[in-house]
Enzyme design. Structure first.
Site, PDB file in Angstrom:
ATOM      1  N   GLY A  45      -7.069   5.313   8.124  1.00 50.09           N
ATOM      2  CA  GLY A  45      -5.628   5.451   8.326  1.00 50.09           C
ATOM      3  C   GLY A  45      -5.008   6.761   7.886  1.00 50.09           C
ATOM      4  N   ASP A 102      -2.770   6.100   3.526  1.00 54.88           N
ATOM      5  CA  ASP A 102      -1.704   5.995   4.532  1.00 54.88           C
ATOM      6  C   ASP A 102      -0.512   5.187   4.041  1.00 54.88           C
ATOM      7  OD1 ASP A 102      -3.160   3.620   4.541  1.00 54.88           O
ATOM      8  OD2 ASP A 102      -3.531   3.595   6.703  1.00 54.88           O
ATOM      9  N   ASP A 105       0.672  -1.304   0.071  1.00 60.73           N
ATOM     10  CA  ASP A 105       1.264  -2.598   0.409  1.00 60.73           C
ATOM     11  C   ASP A 105       1.229  -3.469  -0.853  1.00 60.73           C
ATOM     12  OD1 ASP A 105       2.174  -4.311   2.687  1.00 60.73           O
ATOM     13  OD2 ASP A 105       0.371  -5.441   2.243  1.00 60.73           O
ATOM     14  N   PHE A 154       5.797  -4.152   9.656  1.00 60.38           N
ATOM     15  CA  PHE A 154       4.441  -3.719   9.979  1.00 60.38           C
ATOM     16  C   PHE A 154       4.519  -2.477  10.855  1.00 60.38           C
ATOM     17  CE2 PHE A 154       0.236  -3.404  11.609  1.00 60.38           C
ATOM     18  CZ  PHE A 154      -0.530  -3.790  10.523  1.00 60.38           C
ATOM     19  N   VAL A 155       3.943  -1.392  10.346  1.00 66.68           N
ATOM     20  CA  VAL A 155       4.063  -0.117  11.045  1.00 66.68           C
ATOM     21  C   VAL A 155       2.718   0.377  11.582  1.00 66.68           C
ATOM     22  CG1 VAL A 155       6.162   0.634   9.869  1.00 66.68           C
ATOM     23  CG2 VAL A 155       3.943   1.127   8.827  1.00 66.68           C
TER      24      VAL A 155
HETATM   25  P1  IMP Z   1      -2.991  -2.866  -0.190  1.00 70.79           P
HETATM   26  O1  IMP Z   1      -4.278  -2.958  -0.917  1.00 70.79           O
HETATM   27  O2  IMP Z   1      -2.404  -4.232   0.075  1.00 70.79           O
HETATM   28  O3  IMP Z   1      -1.980  -1.951  -0.807  1.00 70.79           O
HETATM   29  O4  IMP Z   1      -3.392  -2.387   1.247  1.00 70.79           O
HETATM   30  C1  IMP Z   1      -3.094  -1.193   1.819  1.00 70.79           C
HETATM   31  C2  IMP Z   1      -3.784  -1.154   3.159  1.00 70.79           C
HETATM   32  O5  IMP Z   1      -3.296  -2.202   4.017  1.00 70.79           O
HETATM   33  C3  IMP Z   1      -3.482   0.133   3.887  1.00 70.79           C
HETATM   34  O6  IMP Z   1      -4.453   1.103   3.626  1.00 70.79           O
HETATM   35  C4  IMP Z   1      -3.518  -0.313   5.339  1.00 70.79           C
HETATM   36  O7  IMP Z   1      -4.841  -0.256   5.828  1.00 70.79           O
HETATM   37  C5  IMP Z   1      -3.087  -1.737   5.319  1.00 70.79           C
HETATM   38  N1  IMP Z   1      -1.664  -1.882   5.673  1.00 70.79           N
HETATM   39  C6  IMP Z   1      -0.686  -2.360   4.890  1.00 70.79           C
HETATM   40  N2  IMP Z   1       0.492  -2.365   5.516  1.00 70.79           N
HETATM   41  C7  IMP Z   1       0.257  -1.866   6.749  1.00 70.79           C
HETATM   42  C8  IMP Z   1       1.105  -1.607   7.892  1.00 70.79           C
HETATM   43  O8  IMP Z   1       2.336  -1.836   7.907  1.00 70.79           O
HETATM   44  N3  IMP Z   1       0.485  -1.077   8.973  1.00 70.79           N
HETATM   45  C9  IMP Z   1      -0.842  -0.806   9.015  1.00 70.79           C
HETATM   46  N4  IMP Z   1      -1.662  -1.032   7.979  1.00 70.79           N
HETATM   47  C10 IMP Z   1      -1.121  -1.555   6.854  1.00 70.79           C
HETATM   48 MG    MG Z   2      -5.913   1.741   5.259  1.00 66.09          MG
END
Ligand code: IMP
Ligand code: MG
Length: 181
Positions: A45, A102, A105, A154-155
């Site tokens: 990403g 990228d 979340d 969701f982007v």
């Molecule tokens: P975390 O471990 O939950 O913070 O996950 C982050 C990962 O989730 C990012 O590297 C993305 O691959 C994916 N992700 C989270 N939100 C989005 C979104 O809105 N669009 C696309 N990928 C997302």
């Molecule tokens: Mg990612």
């Protein structure tokens, strides 16, 4: 492809402004450091983000790639991350590491990855994310550099995918709900 976009959230001009601002900050912060800087680009990403960002940092630096995914909440491995492609580097104490992601979340991926690289004795480990959804946080984590905080949408685009698609959109857009619900 564009018909699946609800609306554009970060257009090309704003992406350019964001990468310029972050690159200037990073340059200021690392210009006097005594260790070489390695950008750890998290696949897939952050490909576009890292590519634009690094060209605006006029410091000697190196790049490496990692590919990781976090297990979702609720699984027995919740909170852990799976490493699909690891760093092929030794003696990390010789380097300052800056992880390029990228989007943040739940915060699990970067929280664990930062911890993992610190445990490998890197001289320093910092994080730089293009986007952040702070309202979605499940673990405590604050990126050192953040391009833009966004709402819980969701982007896609500029590297970000849904089901491996839309990465080639030149902007960040909100995906229509009907596509994923
Ligand atoms: P975390 O471990 O939950 O913070 O996950 C982050 C990962 O989730 C990012 O590297 C993305 O691959 C994916 N992700 C989270 N939100 C989005 C979104 O809105 N669009 C696309 N990928 C997302
Ligand atoms: Mg990612």
């Amino acid at each position: 492809m564009t018909e699946d976009v609800e609306r554009i959230l970060v257009d090309e001009k704003e992406l350019d402004e964001i990468t310029t601002r972050l690159a200037n900050q990073i340059t200021q912060d690392y210009k006097n450091s005594t260790k070489p800087l390695i950008l750890i680009v998290i696949l897939k990403g952050s490909l576009n983000f890292a590519s634009d960002l690094m060209r605006k940092i006029p410091l000697p630096l190196e790049i490496e790639f990692m590919k990781v995914s976090s297990y979702g909440a609720g699984t027995k491995n919740s909170g852990e991350i799976k490493i699909h492609l690891d760093l092929i580097r030794e003696e990390l104490e010789k380097y300052d590491l800056l992880i390029i992601e990228d989007i943040v979340d739940s915060g699990r991926t970067l929280a664990r990855l930062t911890q993992l690289l610190k445990n490998r004795n890197a001289n320093s480990v910092k994080t730089c994310t293009l986007l952040d959804k702070p309202s979605r946080r499940e673990v405590e984590f604050t990126p050192d550099y953040c391009g833009k905080e966004i709402e819980n949408e969701f982007v896609i685009g500029y590297g970000l995918d849904y089901d491996e698609k839309y990465r080639n959109l030149p902007y960040v857009g909100i995906l229509k709900r009907e596509i994923y619900s």
